[in-house]
Design an enzyme around this catalytic site. Sequence first.
Site, mmCIF file in Angstrom:
data_model
loop_
_atom_site.group_PDB
_atom_site.id
_atom_site.type_symbol
_atom_site.label_atom_id
_atom_site.label_comp_id
_atom_site.label_asym_id
_atom_site.label_seq_id
_atom_site.Cartn_x
_atom_site.Cartn_y
_atom_site.Cartn_z
ATOM 1 N N LYS A 102 -9.917 9.203 10.787
ATOM 2 C CA LYS A 102 -10.701 10.284 10.301
ATOM 3 C C LYS A 102 -10.111 10.479 8.865
ATOM 4 O O LYS A 102 -10.786 11.045 8.029
ATOM 5 C CB LYS A 102 -10.564 11.406 11.256
ATOM 6 C CG LYS A 102 -10.885 11.257 12.691
ATOM 7 C CD LYS A 102 -12.292 10.729 13.001
ATOM 8 C CE LYS A 102 -12.626 10.001 14.210
ATOM 9 N NZ LYS A 102 -13.906 9.334 14.207
ATOM 10 N N LYS A 160 -5.801 18.528 13.070
ATOM 11 C CA LYS A 160 -6.582 17.540 13.926
ATOM 12 C C LYS A 160 -5.867 15.846 13.988
ATOM 13 O O LYS A 160 -5.293 15.824 12.835
ATOM 14 C CB LYS A 160 -7.881 17.083 12.941
ATOM 15 C CG LYS A 160 -8.750 18.518 13.033
ATOM 16 C CD LYS A 160 -10.204 17.869 12.100
ATOM 17 C CE LYS A 160 -11.314 19.191 12.460
ATOM 18 N NZ LYS A 160 -12.486 18.711 11.882
ATOM 19 N N GLY A 182 -14.571 13.586 18.522
ATOM 20 C CA GLY A 182 -15.462 14.093 19.742
ATOM 21 C C GLY A 182 -14.519 15.480 20.398
ATOM 22 O O GLY A 182 -14.776 15.777 21.382
ATOM 23 N N GLY A 183 -13.717 16.042 19.458
ATOM 24 C CA GLY A 183 -13.329 17.450 19.709
ATOM 25 C C GLY A 183 -11.960 17.276 20.296
ATOM 26 O O GLY A 183 -11.513 18.517 20.760
ATOM 27 N N HIS A 188 -18.065 19.817 23.688
ATOM 28 C CA HIS A 188 -17.950 18.614 22.699
ATOM 29 C C HIS A 188 -19.028 17.784 23.363
ATOM 30 O O HIS A 188 -19.258 16.619 22.809
ATOM 31 C CB HIS A 188 -16.623 18.200 22.641
ATOM 32 C CG HIS A 188 -15.785 19.136 21.739
ATOM 33 N ND1 HIS A 188 -16.166 19.719 20.632
ATOM 34 C CD2 HIS A 188 -14.607 19.809 22.438
ATOM 35 C CE1 HIS A 188 -14.888 20.463 20.344
ATOM 36 N NE2 HIS A 188 -14.146 20.561 21.382
ATOM 37 N N LYS A 241 -23.026 17.282 23.425
ATOM 38 C CA LYS A 241 -24.432 17.857 23.056
ATOM 39 C C LYS A 241 -25.365 17.973 23.902
ATOM 40 O O LYS A 241 -25.456 17.104 25.034
ATOM 41 C CB LYS A 241 -24.828 16.865 22.082
ATOM 42 C CG LYS A 241 -24.037 16.837 20.539
ATOM 43 C CD LYS A 241 -24.272 15.550 19.817
ATOM 44 C CE LYS A 241 -23.433 15.639 18.582
ATOM 45 N NZ LYS A 241 -23.605 14.297 17.925
ATOM 46 N N ASN A 264 -20.003 8.424 12.398
ATOM 47 C CA ASN A 264 -20.231 7.634 13.553
ATOM 48 C C ASN A 264 -21.026 6.220 13.231
ATOM 49 O O ASN A 264 -21.798 6.127 12.456
ATOM 50 C CB ASN A 264 -21.088 8.178 14.629
ATOM 51 C CG ASN A 264 -20.415 9.213 14.919
ATOM 52 O OD1 ASN A 264 -19.196 9.776 15.080
ATOM 53 N ND2 ASN A 264 -21.288 10.782 15.209
ATOM 54 N N ARG A 298 -22.201 4.003 14.998
ATOM 55 C CA ARG A 298 -23.267 3.223 15.970
ATOM 56 C C ARG A 298 -24.560 4.015 15.975
ATOM 57 O O ARG A 298 -24.718 4.910 15.483
ATOM 58 C CB ARG A 298 -22.294 3.615 17.061
ATOM 59 C CG ARG A 298 -22.196 5.147 17.544
ATOM 60 C CD ARG A 298 -21.629 5.749 18.896
ATOM 61 N NE ARG A 298 -21.958 7.029 19.012
ATOM 62 C CZ ARG A 298 -21.027 7.946 18.580
ATOM 63 N NH1 ARG A 298 -19.942 7.677 17.926
ATOM 64 N NH2 ARG A 298 -21.003 9.330 18.711
ATOM 65 N N ARG A 306 -30.940 16.541 26.818
ATOM 66 C CA ARG A 306 -30.174 15.663 27.563
ATOM 67 C C ARG A 306 -30.248 16.192 29.186
ATOM 68 O O ARG A 306 -29.773 17.233 29.385
ATOM 69 C CB ARG A 306 -28.746 15.527 26.985
ATOM 70 C CG ARG A 306 -28.822 14.955 25.559
ATOM 71 C CD ARG A 306 -27.142 14.698 25.563
ATOM 72 N NE ARG A 306 -26.977 14.248 23.913
ATOM 73 C CZ ARG A 306 -25.750 13.648 23.609
ATOM 74 N NH1 ARG A 306 -24.950 13.282 24.315
ATOM 75 N NH2 ARG A 306 -25.747 13.498 22.222
#
Length: 443
Positions: free
Chosen positions: A116, A158, A164-165, A235, A237, A289, A291, A336
Amino acid sequence: MFKKILIANRGEIALRIQRSCSEMGIATVAVHSSADTQAMVVQFADESVCIGPPPSAESYLNMRAIISAAKITGAEAIHPGYGFLAENADFAEMVEAHGLCFIGPTCEHIKTMGDKIAAKKTALKLGLPIVPGSDGAVKSVEQASLIADKINYPVLIKAASGGGGRGMKIVQKKQDMEENFALCRQEALAAFGSEEVYIEKYLPSPRHIEVQVCGDGKGNAQHFWERDCSIQRRHQKVIEEAPSSLLAPRERQKICEQAQECSAKLGYRGAGTFEFLYQDGEFYFIEMNTRIQVEHPVSESICGVDLIAEQILVAAGEKKICSVAPKMLGHAIELRINAEHPETFAPSPGVIENYHAPGGLGVRVDSALFRGYKVPPFYDSLIAKLIIQAPSRKICIERAMRALNEYAIEGINTNIALHKKILATSEFANGKYDIHWLENSLV
Ligand code: MV4
């Protein structure tokens, strides 16, 4: 073009990849664990290989088994989907070392963006706005306190390898720094094997807005507008939509073009997402990300493109990306659908006793469910994605509610009722929420 692709994933995304391959005339190899022998992708793929027992560590994360399956079946490329090995630079490298093509970015880009701190430095250098904070890693609590004094409390510590939290600590005031700094490093070491941390100004009530891009690895890139993913719980969605109801056309155009330019300058190949926090009219890059993401269908819906096909074309080196942004076609929302208990949110695996999926204009269901299917207890609880498209956000919400009312999934618990509850709120209808709203106001 590739003649045969191995799909190194399961569930709805494996089926999603298989569908694009079919349309492109590419044969597919499904790999699966012994818990997934009845999976729909195994039925539809041209070949299938069982790569191990149910636990992911021994099957979907088993790099040697997956590469062996590719070699045995003569697949030329591997699509990792999302999760599992999708952002594992070692896997991407191993795939290439075996003379196979990894459908995704280079392992160098995966590595850089997985760190990060390196990701933020890269983004800053390439012109993206970032959250004020430390210039790289923070090695001591003294250094942490100095930075926090400069940017003012509250601050967020962090983990450099987090995401992802996970691996974050809010520090509200100077007196709390010492304890939280030590705790964050400790937890980062335990969870990610690295105690490297950095510091950012804490934004109390932002929106999570991300820009979808695709590059051809030759210096050309295109954006596919933004997604607003602020409706989340722990975290995870829950609802994503495009475009964000918050942005004015000019600020949308600006951030999307900045992300596109950043991808082009990187020489980025494949699909990627630039994640931003948005608060008080300002964007702050936080992560990238490398991907295809769960929520990619909302961008597909408003852009009219097949992002999996784009990934495959650029991986094969058969497409020069054109930097013209696609025209936006109305609004799209993804809901989702999880197999989970409505109150405890505990996973709810089991047999689908009855199944009826919604349909009609503007309704897309990405799911590998069918009546009689047994949702295994070993994996993620995402069982379906309901993607709604409509000319306006208002009609999109009405259509989403209609589709939810048609959806019948019996035998297991789902979060369909939660979606109905969210869609019925005035906050959601008016776009008046931040990343904390769902947890603070509704669940
Ligand atoms: C933040 C933040 C506030 N201020 N950074 C959480 C996941 C990780 N990707 C980044 N996250 C956050 N970073 C600063 N400087 C708040 C969050 C955050 C969050 C971000 C996106 C979506 C949901 C979230 C839920 C809680 C916290």
